[in-house]
Design an enzyme around this catalytic site. Structure first.
Site, PDB file in Angstrom:
ATOM      1  N   LYS A  14      52.285  37.400  41.810  1.00 16.25           N
ATOM      2  CA  LYS A  14      52.389  35.936  41.700  1.00 16.25           C
ATOM      3  C   LYS A  14      52.484  35.488  40.242  1.00 16.25           C
ATOM      4  CE  LYS A  14      48.789  34.599  43.813  1.00 16.25           C
ATOM      5  NZ  LYS A  14      47.828  35.353  44.488  1.00 16.25           N
ATOM      6  N   ARG A  89      43.903  27.667  49.393  1.00 12.46           N
ATOM      7  CA  ARG A  89      43.435  28.877  50.051  1.00 12.46           C
ATOM      8  C   ARG A  89      42.748  28.580  51.375  1.00 12.46           C
ATOM      9  NH1 ARG A  89      43.006  31.756  44.654  1.00 12.46           N
ATOM     10  NH2 ARG A  89      42.273  33.846  45.046  1.00 12.46           N
ATOM     11  N   ARG A 128      45.236  53.750  41.634  1.00  7.38           N
ATOM     12  CA  ARG A 128      44.705  53.506  40.286  1.00  7.38           C
ATOM     13  C   ARG A 128      43.356  54.206  40.110  1.00  7.38           C
ATOM     14  NH1 ARG A 128      44.130  47.374  38.991  1.00  7.38           N
ATOM     15  NH2 ARG A 128      41.960  47.803  39.492  1.00  7.38           N
ATOM     16  N   ARG A 134      37.549  57.413  38.599  1.00  6.96           N
ATOM     17  CA  ARG A 134      36.230  56.830  38.881  1.00  6.96           C
ATOM     18  C   ARG A 134      36.393  55.520  39.675  1.00  6.96           C
ATOM     19  NH1 ARG A 134      35.161  52.677  34.987  1.00  6.96           N
ATOM     20  NH2 ARG A 134      36.896  52.611  33.559  1.00  6.96           N
ATOM     21  N   ARG A 145      38.385  40.378  46.996  1.00 11.14           N
ATOM     22  CA  ARG A 145      39.350  39.270  46.906  1.00 11.14           C
ATOM     23  C   ARG A 145      40.517  39.493  47.873  1.00 11.14           C
ATOM     24  NH1 ARG A 145      40.732  39.415  40.959  1.00 11.14           N
ATOM     25  NH2 ARG A 145      42.404  38.003  41.515  1.00 11.14           N
TER      26      ARG A 145
HETATM   27  P1  AMP Z   1      42.518  34.206  41.567  1.00  9.93           P
HETATM   28  O1  AMP Z   1      42.778  34.628  40.152  1.00  9.93           O
HETATM   29  O2  AMP Z   1      43.490  33.170  42.030  1.00  9.93           O
HETATM   30  O3  AMP Z   1      42.459  35.361  42.526  1.00  9.93           O
HETATM   31  O4  AMP Z   1      41.083  33.493  41.582  1.00  9.93           O
HETATM   32  C1  AMP Z   1      39.922  34.139  41.109  1.00  9.93           C
HETATM   33  C2  AMP Z   1      38.687  33.582  41.824  1.00  9.93           C
HETATM   34  O5  AMP Z   1      38.584  32.167  41.593  1.00  9.93           O
HETATM   35  C3  AMP Z   1      38.709  33.721  43.332  1.00  9.93           C
HETATM   36  O6  AMP Z   1      38.244  34.994  43.747  1.00  9.93           O
HETATM   37  C4  AMP Z   1      37.772  32.585  43.756  1.00  9.93           C
HETATM   38  O7  AMP Z   1      36.414  32.916  43.527  1.00  9.93           O
HETATM   39  C5  AMP Z   1      38.137  31.492  42.762  1.00  9.93           C
HETATM   40  N1  AMP Z   1      39.259  30.658  43.268  1.00  9.93           N
HETATM   41  C6  AMP Z   1      40.493  30.532  42.718  1.00  9.93           C
HETATM   42  N2  AMP Z   1      41.256  29.676  43.420  1.00  9.93           N
HETATM   43  C7  AMP Z   1      40.495  29.254  44.454  1.00  9.93           C
HETATM   44  C8  AMP Z   1      40.720  28.372  45.561  1.00  9.93           C
HETATM   45  N3  AMP Z   1      41.904  27.753  45.741  1.00  9.93           N
HETATM   46  N4  AMP Z   1      39.693  28.165  46.422  1.00  9.93           N
HETATM   47  C9  AMP Z   1      38.501  28.768  46.253  1.00  9.93           C
HETATM   48  N5  AMP Z   1      38.229  29.631  45.256  1.00  9.93           N
HETATM   49  C10 AMP Z   1      39.214  29.867  44.364  1.00  9.93           C
END
Ligand code: AMP
Length: 188
Positions: A14, A89, A128, A134, A145
């Site tokens: 992305k 999300r 990876r 490790r 995530r």
């Molecule tokens: P990302 O880099 O987009 O994967 O976001 C990193 C972290 O930020 C995620 O694992 C969530 O903890 C938080 N986060 C980012 N965008 C959102 C969203 N739209 N709703 C809820 N949490 C978010």
């Protein structure tokens, strides 16, 4: 205006595709992940509030996320359009985004899903791991995530397919070819 949402699991590319699209269409890039990371890095009150939940790899609550997103959009009244990355999300976030766009007399025109299977993204992490020899804490968080994406975030897709705004693009393959596919969708 051209307002788009780029969808896809962590590791789908992305970030790379966003860079190309914001340059071509002169869009304001809004990544809620980047915004949250900025807040935690700078120890703002919001950053302190969300640090723990972010570290766990879980989602921040809708009310906090939506408020932050709104503020960022409102900071850019002259934008030619927005590219939303990592937002929405949840269905509540998708609905809030539609409401926000409507209040600005505009809409979300297209939603692009970069499709990479759960197996494929997890395989990439396993590879990876093997190479580094490790198990990494960062990898565990990434797996969490990815789980969040396939358990929760994917439920937003029907919200957009029902309103004919969703197009799925194969996220595996040549980066430039994937960009061309996305541009083709946006130009038509
Ligand atoms: P990302 O880099 O987009 O994967 O976001 C990193 C972290 O930020 C995620 O694992 C969530 O903890 C938080 N986060 C980012 N965008 C959102 C969203 N739209 N709703 C809820 N949490 C978010």
């Amino acid at each position: 205006m051209l307002n788009i949402v780029l969808f896809g699991p962590p590791g789908a590319g992305k970030g790379t595709q966003s860079e190309k699209l914001i340059e071509k269409y002169q869009l304001k890039h809004i990544s809620t992940g980047d915004l949250f990371r900025w807040h935690t890095k700078n120890d703002t009150p919001l950053g302190i509030k969300v640090k723990e939940i972010m570290n766990s790899g879980e989602l921040v609550s809708d009310d906090i996320t939506i408020a932050m997103l709104k503020e960022e959009v409102e900071k850019n009244p002259g934008a030619k359009g927005f590219l939303f990355d990592g937002f929405p999300r949840t269905v509540a976030q998708a609905q809030a985004l539609d409401d926000l766009m409507k209040s600005m007399d505009t809409e979300i025109h297209k939603v692009i899903e970069l499709k990479v299977s759960e197996d494929e993204v997890k395989k990439r992490i396993a590879k990876r791991r093997e190479e580094s020899g490790r198990a990494d804490d960062a990898d565990d968080k990434l797996i969490k995530r990815i789980d969040e994406y396939f358990n929760k975030t994917v439920h937003v897709l029907p919200f957009y397919s029902q309103s004919n705004r969703l197009t799925t693009v194969n996220g595996i393959g040549d980066i430039d070819q994937i960009s061309l596919s996305i541009i083709d969708i946006l130009d038509n």
